[in-house]
Motif scaffolding. Structure first.
Motif, PDB file in Angstrom:
ATOM      1  N   HIS A  78       0.844  -1.192   0.000  1.00 16.34           N
ATOM      2  CA  HIS A  78       0.000   0.000   0.000  1.00 16.34           C
ATOM      3  C   HIS A  78       0.883   1.247   0.000  1.00 16.34           C
ATOM      4  CE1 HIS A  78      -3.709  -2.296   0.964  1.00 16.34           C
ATOM      5  NE2 HIS A  78      -2.835  -3.114   1.523  1.00 16.34           N
ATOM      6  N   GLY A  80       2.478   4.706   0.535  1.00 14.69           N
ATOM      7  CA  GLY A  80       2.416   5.699   1.601  1.00 14.69           C
ATOM      8  C   GLY A  80       2.271   5.135   2.999  1.00 14.69           C
ATOM      9  N   PHE A  92       0.359   5.994   8.389  1.00 14.06           N
ATOM     10  CA  PHE A  92      -0.264   6.148   7.069  1.00 14.06           C
ATOM     11  C   PHE A  92       0.204   7.393   6.333  1.00 14.06           C
ATOM     12  CE2 PHE A  92      -3.058   3.378   9.437  1.00 14.06           C
ATOM     13  CZ  PHE A  92      -3.409   2.416   8.509  1.00 14.06           C
ATOM     14  N   ARG A  95      -1.781   9.630   3.803  1.00 16.12           N
ATOM     15  CA  ARG A  95      -3.015   8.903   3.484  1.00 16.12           C
ATOM     16  C   ARG A  95      -4.048   8.991   4.595  1.00 16.12           C
ATOM     17  NH1 ARG A  95      -1.814   5.621  -0.752  1.00 16.12           N
ATOM     18  NH2 ARG A  95      -3.957   6.170  -1.335  1.00 16.12           N
ATOM     19  N   GLU A 108     -11.444   9.198  -0.346  1.00 16.19           N
ATOM     20  CA  GLU A 108     -10.217   8.513  -0.772  1.00 16.19           C
ATOM     21  C   GLU A 108      -9.449   7.977   0.436  1.00 16.19           C
ATOM     22  OE1 GLU A 108      -5.999   9.352  -3.126  1.00 16.19           O
ATOM     23  OE2 GLU A 108      -7.466  10.968  -2.882  1.00 16.19           O
ATOM     24  N   GLN A 109      -9.349   8.771   1.489  1.00 14.25           N
ATOM     25  CA  GLN A 109      -8.659   8.325   2.708  1.00 14.25           C
ATOM     26  C   GLN A 109      -9.389   7.153   3.348  1.00 14.25           C
ATOM     27  OE1 GLN A 109      -8.659  12.203   4.658  1.00 14.25           O
ATOM     28  NE2 GLN A 109      -6.417  12.246   4.596  1.00 14.25           N
ATOM     29  N   VAL A 112      -8.494   4.063   1.465  1.00 13.87           N
ATOM     30  CA  VAL A 112      -7.156   3.569   1.799  1.00 13.87           C
ATOM     31  C   VAL A 112      -7.211   2.737   3.078  1.00 13.87           C
ATOM     32  CG1 VAL A 112      -4.862   4.267   2.593  1.00 13.87           C
ATOM     33  CG2 VAL A 112      -5.898   5.415   0.647  1.00 13.87           C
TER      34      VAL A 112
END
Length: 236
Positions: A78, A80, A92, A95, A108-109, A112
């Motif tokens: 993954h 970042g 993270f 992210r 989006e976060q 993730v």
């Protein structure tokens, strides 16, 4: 001569006394041997106890190291995401950072986090992690702006928001009910105000996931037996 013992009388007395002194010497020898045997057995028992403890400590450490190695491998998949092995923390980076005075994650976060959390749940089911994993704590942080209690509340809201993202039914990469139950049983939230702040305010406004392990003699607390599947909803 009157009053003088004859040689035969002296020999008879010596011979009568010899068995007593020989028996006493044998007794002392036997006691010394017994003492040495007892000491040897005690020393052996202590040595075995120490060896057993050392063996358990080595196995416990090996399980933790292997579990963290799995976390590192998961993070590599993954962008970042990285693992701080010194603190047993998953970072993270960009992210999972927050805007100033905000506890809102972008879609989006959230995506993730929802894509990464199943990796942690899979890790928790591995043989080595099962033996030593205690829980995963979602830790929220703030920058140094504002007072302590305000920031403490904000940091808790940020960590809670990560859990809320796990239980959403819409958005990218939603978790299954089975995964949500595992999150409920394994994850915990925590807030740390502006403790452990980073180099910049932007970097400080973050969440991390800290992996906690059981002590060698610590027993795992059994999770809730609630099987209803009603996880509730988070306030916006």
């Amino acid at each position: 001569m009157i009053g003088r013992r004859s040689p035969s009388q002296q020999r008879s007395k010596d011979e009568a006394e010899k068995p007593f002194w020989i028996s006493y010497a044998d007794l002392m020898t036997a006691l010394m041997v017994l003492f040495l045997v007892v000491m040897a057995v005690a020393l052996l028992a202590v040595t075995r106890t120490v060896s057993e403890r050392e063996r358990r400590e080595a196995e416990h450490k090996a399980d933790i190291d292997h579990c963290m190695a799995l976390a590192v491998e998961a993070a590599k998949r993954h962008d970042g995401v990285r693992v701080d092995l010194r603190r047993n923390v998953i970072d993270f980076g960009d992210r999972a950072r927050f805007a100033f005075n905000s506890s809102t994650l972008s879609p989006e976060q959230e995506g993730v986090l929802r894509r990464f959390v199943p990796e942690l749940l899979s890790l928790a089911e591995s043989a080595s992690c099962k033996r030593v994993l205690k829980r995963i704590v979602v830790e929220g942080y703030t920058d140094k702006t504002g007072n302590y209690l305000t920031n403490l509340n904000l940091s808790l809201m940020r960590s809670q928001r990560v859990l809320c993202a796990m239980f959403k039914t819409n958005g990218p990469s939603p978790l299954t009910d089975t995964q949500k139950k595992a999150v409920r049983d394994l994850f915990l939230v925590g807030g740390f105000a502006f403790n452990s702040s980073k180099d910049t305010p932007e970097e400080s406004r973050r969440v991390e996931m800290r992996i906690e392990f059981l002590g060698i003699n610590e027993k795992r607390v059994e999770p809730s037996q609630d099987t209803s599947g009603d996880f509730g909803t988070c306030a916006i």
